[in-house]
Enzyme design. Structure first.
Site, PDB file in Angstrom:
ATOM      1  N   LYS A 108      -0.492 -51.115  -4.502  1.00 55.38           N
ATOM      2  CA  LYS A 108      -1.241 -50.693  -5.691  1.00 55.38           C
ATOM      3  C   LYS A 108      -0.249 -50.341  -6.793  1.00 55.38           C
ATOM      4  CE  LYS A 108      -2.669 -47.061  -7.737  1.00 55.38           C
ATOM      5  NZ  LYS A 108      -2.762 -47.516  -9.127  1.00 55.38           N
ATOM      6  N   GLY A 134       6.443 -41.889  -7.348  1.00 56.48           N
ATOM      7  CA  GLY A 134       5.621 -41.342  -8.426  1.00 56.48           C
ATOM      8  C   GLY A 134       5.835 -39.841  -8.537  1.00 56.48           C
ATOM      9  N   SER A 135       4.832 -39.171  -9.039  1.00 59.87           N
ATOM     10  CA  SER A 135       4.989 -37.738  -9.314  1.00 59.87           C
ATOM     11  C   SER A 135       4.791 -36.898  -8.057  1.00 59.87           C
ATOM     12  CB  SER A 135       3.957 -37.314 -10.361  1.00 59.87           C
ATOM     13  OG  SER A 135       2.663 -37.475  -9.819  1.00 59.87           O
ATOM     14  N   THR A 137       1.044 -36.342  -7.102  1.00 66.63           N
ATOM     15  CA  THR A 137       0.404 -37.405  -6.316  1.00 66.63           C
ATOM     16  C   THR A 137       0.985 -37.434  -4.897  1.00 66.63           C
ATOM     17  OG1 THR A 137       0.159 -38.645  -8.367  1.00 66.63           O
ATOM     18  CG2 THR A 137      -0.228 -39.843  -6.337  1.00 66.63           C
ATOM     19  N   GLY A 138       2.279 -37.173  -4.790  1.00 68.48           N
ATOM     20  CA  GLY A 138       2.904 -37.123  -3.459  1.00 68.48           C
ATOM     21  C   GLY A 138       2.203 -36.117  -2.556  1.00 68.48           C
ATOM     22  N   GLU A 155       9.021 -40.854  -2.832  1.00 67.26           N
ATOM     23  CA  GLU A 155      10.133 -40.829  -3.801  1.00 67.26           C
ATOM     24  C   GLU A 155       9.557 -40.225  -5.072  1.00 67.26           C
ATOM     25  OE1 GLU A 155      13.078 -41.808  -2.822  1.00 67.26           O
ATOM     26  OE2 GLU A 155      12.453 -42.784  -0.967  1.00 67.26           O
ATOM     27  N   CYS A 212      13.847 -41.943 -13.000  1.00 63.21           N
ATOM     28  CA  CYS A 212      13.707 -40.787 -12.100  1.00 63.21           C
ATOM     29  C   CYS A 212      15.003 -40.003 -11.979  1.00 63.21           C
ATOM     30  CB  CYS A 212      13.203 -41.235 -10.743  1.00 63.21           C
ATOM     31  SG  CYS A 212      14.237 -42.483  -9.978  1.00 63.21           S
ATOM     32  N   GLU A 270      10.097 -31.490 -15.013  1.00 59.76           N
ATOM     33  CA  GLU A 270      10.454 -32.853 -15.406  1.00 59.76           C
ATOM     34  C   GLU A 270       9.642 -33.278 -16.632  1.00 59.76           C
ATOM     35  OE1 GLU A 270       8.983 -36.131 -12.969  1.00 59.76           O
ATOM     36  OE2 GLU A 270      10.950 -37.063 -13.082  1.00 59.76           O
TER      37      GLU A 270
HETATM   38  P1  NAD Z   1       1.947 -40.819 -10.801  1.00 59.22           P
HETATM   39  O1  NAD Z   1       2.127 -40.017  -9.570  1.00 59.22           O
HETATM   40  O2  NAD Z   1       0.997 -40.337 -11.817  1.00 59.22           O
HETATM   41  O3  NAD Z   1       1.475 -42.291 -10.439  1.00 59.22           O
HETATM   42  C1  NAD Z   1       2.187 -43.067  -9.500  1.00 59.22           C
HETATM   43  C2  NAD Z   1       1.207 -43.979  -8.788  1.00 59.22           C
HETATM   44  O4  NAD Z   1       0.316 -43.177  -8.027  1.00 59.22           O
HETATM   45  C3  NAD Z   1       0.350 -44.817  -9.730  1.00 59.22           C
HETATM   46  O5  NAD Z   1       0.182 -46.108  -9.174  1.00 59.22           O
HETATM   47  C4  NAD Z   1      -0.958 -44.062  -9.740  1.00 59.22           C
HETATM   48  O6  NAD Z   1      -2.071 -44.864 -10.026  1.00 59.22           O
HETATM   49  C5  NAD Z   1      -1.015 -43.565  -8.314  1.00 59.22           C
HETATM   50  N1  NAD Z   1      -1.905 -42.404  -8.127  1.00 59.22           N
HETATM   51  C6  NAD Z   1      -2.250 -41.465  -9.041  1.00 59.22           C
HETATM   52  N2  NAD Z   1      -3.115 -40.592  -8.502  1.00 59.22           N
HETATM   53  C7  NAD Z   1      -3.325 -40.980  -7.220  1.00 59.22           C
HETATM   54  C8  NAD Z   1      -4.108 -40.476  -6.140  1.00 59.22           C
HETATM   55  N3  NAD Z   1      -4.886 -39.400  -6.265  1.00 59.22           N
HETATM   56  N4  NAD Z   1      -4.051 -41.119  -4.956  1.00 59.22           N
HETATM   57  C9  NAD Z   1      -3.253 -42.195  -4.786  1.00 59.22           C
HETATM   58  N5  NAD Z   1      -2.522 -42.744  -5.774  1.00 59.22           N
HETATM   59  C10 NAD Z   1      -2.540 -42.128  -6.976  1.00 59.22           C
HETATM   60  O7  NAD Z   1       3.400 -41.035 -11.420  1.00 59.22           O
HETATM   61  P2  NAD Z   1       3.779 -41.863 -12.724  1.00 59.22           P
HETATM   62  O8  NAD Z   1       3.489 -41.023 -13.907  1.00 59.22           O
HETATM   63  O9  NAD Z   1       3.233 -43.234 -12.650  1.00 59.22           O
HETATM   64  O10 NAD Z   1       5.362 -42.007 -12.506  1.00 59.22           O
HETATM   65  C11 NAD Z   1       6.285 -41.122 -12.986  1.00 59.22           C
HETATM   66  C12 NAD Z   1       6.807 -40.265 -11.867  1.00 59.22           C
HETATM   67  O11 NAD Z   1       7.441 -41.076 -10.882  1.00 59.22           O
HETATM   68  C13 NAD Z   1       7.884 -39.316 -12.346  1.00 59.22           C
HETATM   69  O12 NAD Z   1       7.688 -38.071 -11.747  1.00 59.22           O
HETATM   70  C14 NAD Z   1       9.162 -39.950 -11.843  1.00 59.22           C
HETATM   71  O13 NAD Z   1      10.249 -39.091 -11.675  1.00 59.22           O
HETATM   72  C15 NAD Z   1       8.713 -40.531 -10.549  1.00 59.22           C
HETATM   73  N6  NAD Z   1       9.644 -41.570 -10.097  1.00 59.22           N
HETATM   74  C16 NAD Z   1      10.424 -41.318  -8.993  1.00 59.22           C
HETATM   75  C17 NAD Z   1      11.348 -42.275  -8.564  1.00 59.22           C
HETATM   76  C18 NAD Z   1      12.216 -42.041  -7.344  1.00 59.22           C
HETATM   77  O14 NAD Z   1      12.822 -42.995  -6.850  1.00 59.22           O
HETATM   78  N7  NAD Z   1      12.305 -40.834  -6.833  1.00 59.22           N
HETATM   79  C19 NAD Z   1      11.452 -43.477  -9.255  1.00 59.22           C
HETATM   80  C20 NAD Z   1      10.642 -43.690 -10.373  1.00 59.22           C
HETATM   81  C21 NAD Z   1       9.731 -42.721 -10.776  1.00 59.22           C
END
Ligand code: NAD
Length: 494
Positions: free
Chosen positions: A188, A241-242, A245-246, A264, A299, A398
């Protein structure tokens, strides 16, 4: 790269054909779509299929059937390798087209997108393809009357969720090792940055990845992502992601089948400059690039700059000078060094961080504003906020935008304490000529990556992963393969 080729590609209409499930495009259960706006000019760019739990279930079942019948999972590794090498070649052959497509929905400037997205995706598929027929199981040192074998068994169906920054690079870091290991994947992408990953699914089929082995379902995190992570038929989740969400993914796992979740997450990485840095001018230049490239939407960005107090004023002035010198603009213009902020929501959140930081007493040395408003796009001036205190919002949280928080420190002990004074643990940097200090700092900073006398460099050969609330597990390197296998013991009485 040639500007006229880029301009031709940017003029092409984008007509996505829906989710990629079981080897073909589908409009989805409801046929609903959402409009994606381009961060370049704020204009409508493409209609993306709005997936539902029924679509997710269809993709997961296709992945499950493909896994169980062995069309890919039981294919000899050398044959999987051949298919994935072909996929790498196809991506490379169309690298500019794929890069431009990605820039149009995520805003990364084209020089970076070409290398870090398109070429890097090809390199990632090649790396894991080449690795997979060189991995052996083990024979255990048992007594003579038994044979203990340890096999690497693919885990089954992998659910992958990726963000909008570097979607193709990060998506490939998940898909390539997962497929190389013999798994099926349901991916996704972020709702606002799906285009390049849909293209990869199409090219994977062309390369010979069998139907059902790689599926892409687009749509909202709270619908598609949730259904994927709650599925009883997904064996592991791999996520970038964030942190928010994690956390939700861990809850979904607990509420469903206890699937392993590899996370991550975000960072607030400290880049620490001592007065004995080998070249302070170089340190200022690289530190500025380490936060401002891709509008800070990296990130591992060095978003906190800690500077030893006796060089503080001069160093902040030099970093601010570099910040002002960046050419921010149309990400599809080869002359731009920094492209757009991904969305209006992100841009507004960045501006809010700046005003809150000022309210807390930080001093804005440069930037802090939306720029190029006349384009309709989402651009922000690289921003340096000085005298940020440890307790400030900007120090602790962040931004994920082009905003640098600068804080002075007195000595090594204080530098380590400040570096570790957030919940994150993704990356960091140290600038010093003192070798012993460099080693002490690498040991003392609690992160997955520490750069010494540079910031932000790395390649596929080294793992990337965070500690603390920056996540668990690793992408990249051979270590990334470990999560896509279960260790299975065969205990054979002789
Ligand atoms: P996000 O968590 O909002 O979204 C990431 C993904 O999760 C998207 O595909 C989103 O649709 C999905 N998502 C959102 N809510 C969800 C839910 N309830 N259930 C399942 N999936 C869901 O993050 P973002 O704003 O897209 O990305 C930015 C974040 O990612 C920043 O915090 C950044 O630091 C982090 N990031 C980390 C790394 C790493 O390697 N550690 C790399 C790149 C980005």
């Amino acid at each position: 790269m040639d500007q006229s080729a880029i301009d031709t590609l940017r003029a092409q209409e984008i007509t996505p054909r829906g989710h990629f499930i079981n080897g073909a495009f589908h409009a989805g259960e409801t046929g609903a779509q959402h409009q994606v706006l381009s961060p370049i000019d704020g204009q409508p760019l493409a209609l993306i299929a709005e997936g539902s739990p029924v679509d997710v279930n269809a993709a997961v079942q296709a992945a499950r059937v493909a896994f169980e019948d062995g069309r890919w999972s039981r294919m000899a590794p050398a044959r999987r390798k051949k298919v994935l090498l072909k996929l790498a070649d196809l991506i490379e052959a169309r690298a500019l087209e794929i890069a431009v497509l990605g820039v149009r929905d995520n805003g990364t400037e084209i020089n970076m997108a070409y290398k870090a997205e398109a070429l890097s995706a090809a390199a990632t598929f090649r790396y894991y393809a080449e690795a997979i027929d060189k991995i052996y199981g083990q024979v255990a040192p048992t007594g003579h009357d038994v044979l203990g074998l340890v096999h690497h068994a693919p885990v089954g169906v992998v659910g992958a969720i990726v963000p909008w920054n570097f979607p193709l690079m990060i998506g490939s870091w998940k898909i390539a090792p997962a497929l190389a290991a013999g798994n099926s994947v349901v991916l996704k992408p972020a709702e606002s940055a799906s285009l390049s990953l849909l293209k990869i699914a199409e090219l994977a089929a062309e390369a010979g990845v069998p139907d059902g082995v790689l599926n892409v379902v687009t749509g909202r995190g709270s619908v598609v992502g949730e259904a994927l992570a709650l599925s009883m038929d997904v064996d592991i989740m791999v996520f970038t992601g964030s942190g928010a969400t994690g956390r939700q993914l861990l809850e979904y796992s607990a509420r469903s089948n206890l699937k392993r979740c590899y996370l991550e997450l975000g960072g607030k990485s400290a880049n620490i400059v001592f007065n004995d840095a080998p070249d302070l001018a170089e340190a200022a230049k690289v530190s500025a690039a380490g936060i401002f490239r891709n509008s800070g939407q990296v990130c591992v960005a060095g978003s906190r700059l800690l500077v030893q107090e006796d060089i503080y004023e001069d160093f902040v002035a030099e970093v601010s000078r570099h910040a002002e010198a960046f050419r921010v603009g149309d990400p599809l213009d080869l002359n731009s060094q920094i492209g757009a902020v991904h969305s209006l929501t992100e841009l507004e959140a960045n501006l809010d961080f700046v005003s809150k930081a000022e309210a807390e007493g930080a001093e804005r040395r440069t930037g802090g504003d939306r720029i190029l408003t006349e384009t309709g796009g989402y651009y922000m001036a690289p921003t340096v906020m000085a005298d940020v205190k440890e307790t400030d919002n900007l120090f602790q949280n962040e931004v994920f935008g082009p905003v640098l928080a600068v804080t002075p420190f007195k000595n090594e002990g204080e530098a380590i304490r400040l570096a570790n004074a957030t919940v994150y643990g993704l990356a960091g940097g140290v600038w010093t000529s003192n070798l012993s200090r460099a080693h002490r700092m690498v040991a003392g900073i609690k992160t997955g990556v520490v750069h010494v006398n540079t910031y932000g460099g790395a390649d596929l050969t080294v793992p990337l992963g965070g500690v603390g609330q920056s996540g668990n597990g690793h992408d990249k390197s051979l270590h990334a393969l470990e999560k896509y296998f279960d260790l299975k013991t065969a205990w054979i009485k002789l």
